[in-house]
Write a protein that holds these residues in place. Structure first.
Motif, PDB file in Angstrom:
ATOM      1  N   MET A  65      27.117  22.204  74.055  1.00 48.43           N
ATOM      2  CA  MET A  65      26.043  23.201  74.138  1.00 48.43           C
ATOM      3  C   MET A  65      25.797  23.614  75.584  1.00 48.43           C
ATOM      4  SD  MET A  65      25.208  24.154  71.156  1.00 48.43           S
ATOM      5  CE  MET A  65      23.707  25.089  71.433  1.00 48.43           C
ATOM      6  N   THR A  66      26.111  22.726  76.532  1.00 50.78           N
ATOM      7  CA  THR A  66      25.971  23.061  77.950  1.00 50.78           C
ATOM      8  C   THR A  66      26.872  24.235  78.313  1.00 50.78           C
ATOM      9  OG1 THR A  66      25.373  20.793  78.499  1.00 50.78           O
ATOM     10  CG2 THR A  66      26.188  22.152  80.305  1.00 50.78           C
ATOM     11  N   VAL A  67      28.066  24.268  77.748  1.00 50.75           N
ATOM     12  CA  VAL A  67      28.994  25.380  77.988  1.00 50.75           C
ATOM     13  C   VAL A  67      28.397  26.680  77.450  1.00 50.75           C
ATOM     14  CG1 VAL A  67      31.274  26.298  77.408  1.00 50.75           C
ATOM     15  CG2 VAL A  67      31.004  23.868  77.950  1.00 50.75           C
ATOM     16  N   LEU A  68      27.859  26.616  76.232  1.00 52.03           N
ATOM     17  CA  LEU A  68      27.255  27.814  75.635  1.00 52.03           C
ATOM     18  C   LEU A  68      26.017  28.253  76.412  1.00 52.03           C
ATOM     19  CD1 LEU A  68      27.661  26.902  71.875  1.00 52.03           C
ATOM     20  CD2 LEU A  68      29.074  28.437  73.243  1.00 52.03           C
ATOM     21  N   ARG A  69      25.245  27.296  76.881  1.00 53.73           N
ATOM     22  CA  ARG A  69      24.054  27.609  77.687  1.00 53.73           C
ATOM     23  C   ARG A  69      24.474  28.338  78.965  1.00 53.73           C
ATOM     24  NH1 ARG A  69      21.812  23.135  77.372  1.00 53.73           N
ATOM     25  NH2 ARG A  69      20.149  23.700  75.959  1.00 53.73           N
ATOM     26  N   ILE A  91      20.677  29.109  69.030  1.00 51.33           N
ATOM     27  CA  ILE A  91      20.785  30.017  70.173  1.00 51.33           C
ATOM     28  C   ILE A  91      20.164  31.354  69.769  1.00 51.33           C
ATOM     29  CG2 ILE A  91      22.339  31.343  71.670  1.00 51.33           C
ATOM     30  CD1 ILE A  91      24.424  29.161  71.304  1.00 51.33           C
ATOM     31  N   SER A  92      19.340  31.890  70.634  1.00 53.06           N
ATOM     32  CA  SER A  92      18.881  33.269  70.458  1.00 53.06           C
ATOM     33  C   SER A  92      18.854  33.937  71.826  1.00 53.06           C
ATOM     34  CB  SER A  92      17.512  33.339  69.774  1.00 53.06           C
ATOM     35  OG  SER A  92      16.527  32.734  70.567  1.00 53.06           O
ATOM     36  N   MET A  93      19.158  35.223  71.831  1.00 52.43           N
ATOM     37  CA  MET A  93      19.189  36.018  73.060  1.00 52.43           C
ATOM     38  C   MET A  93      18.612  37.390  72.775  1.00 52.43           C
ATOM     39  SD  MET A  93      23.051  35.181  74.281  1.00 52.43           S
ATOM     40  CE  MET A  93      23.741  34.509  72.785  1.00 52.43           C
TER      41      MET A  93
END
Length: 123
Positions: A65-69, A91-93
């Motif tokens: 998840m750190t990569v996705l963050r 995840i939301s953006m």
């Protein structure tokens, strides 16, 4: 042909601007044991949402998840999105300028989450 639980192409990401569409898409993701993904209108702009809890497979580890963050933070730094919310399974953006951009982001993050989940299962 698309296999249930596989990443969705941008054109197939559901528009969940309406509550009923959101419920139906989440229900379909759960039935297919897939990571939930959608876009939704957010005022004049768009929001991207992903939720790994729709899948019964193991959650994505924190290291992944750190990569996705980091990728989501790069979107903010690049001015593509203004806000992100990332948890262990979510995840939301938002706001994202166009539906096309939102679909591309949703499809890319969906594929990444799916791949990281599959890698975690393999290991």
């Amino acid at each position: 042909m698309l296999t249930p639980g596989m990443p969705l192409q941008a054109a197939l990401i559901p528009d969940c601007s309406e509550l009923e569409a959101h419920r139906a898409a989440y229900k379909k993701a759960k039935a297919n044991d897939a990571i939930f993904v959608c876009i939704a209108r957010h005022g004049q702009r768009w929001k991207v949402q992903l939720d790994a809890m729709a899948s019964r497979k193991p959650l994505i580890p924190d290291q992944s998840m750190t990569v996705l963050r980091s990728a989501a933070e790069a979107l903010v730094l690049g001015g593509i999105a203004e806000q992100i919310n990332i948890g262990a399974d979510y995840i939301s953006m938002w706001p994202i300028r166009t539906e096309e951009e939102a679909r591309a982001i949703a499809a890319t993050f969906h594929a990444a989450m799916h791949g990281l989940q599959q890698l975690h299962i393999l290991v």
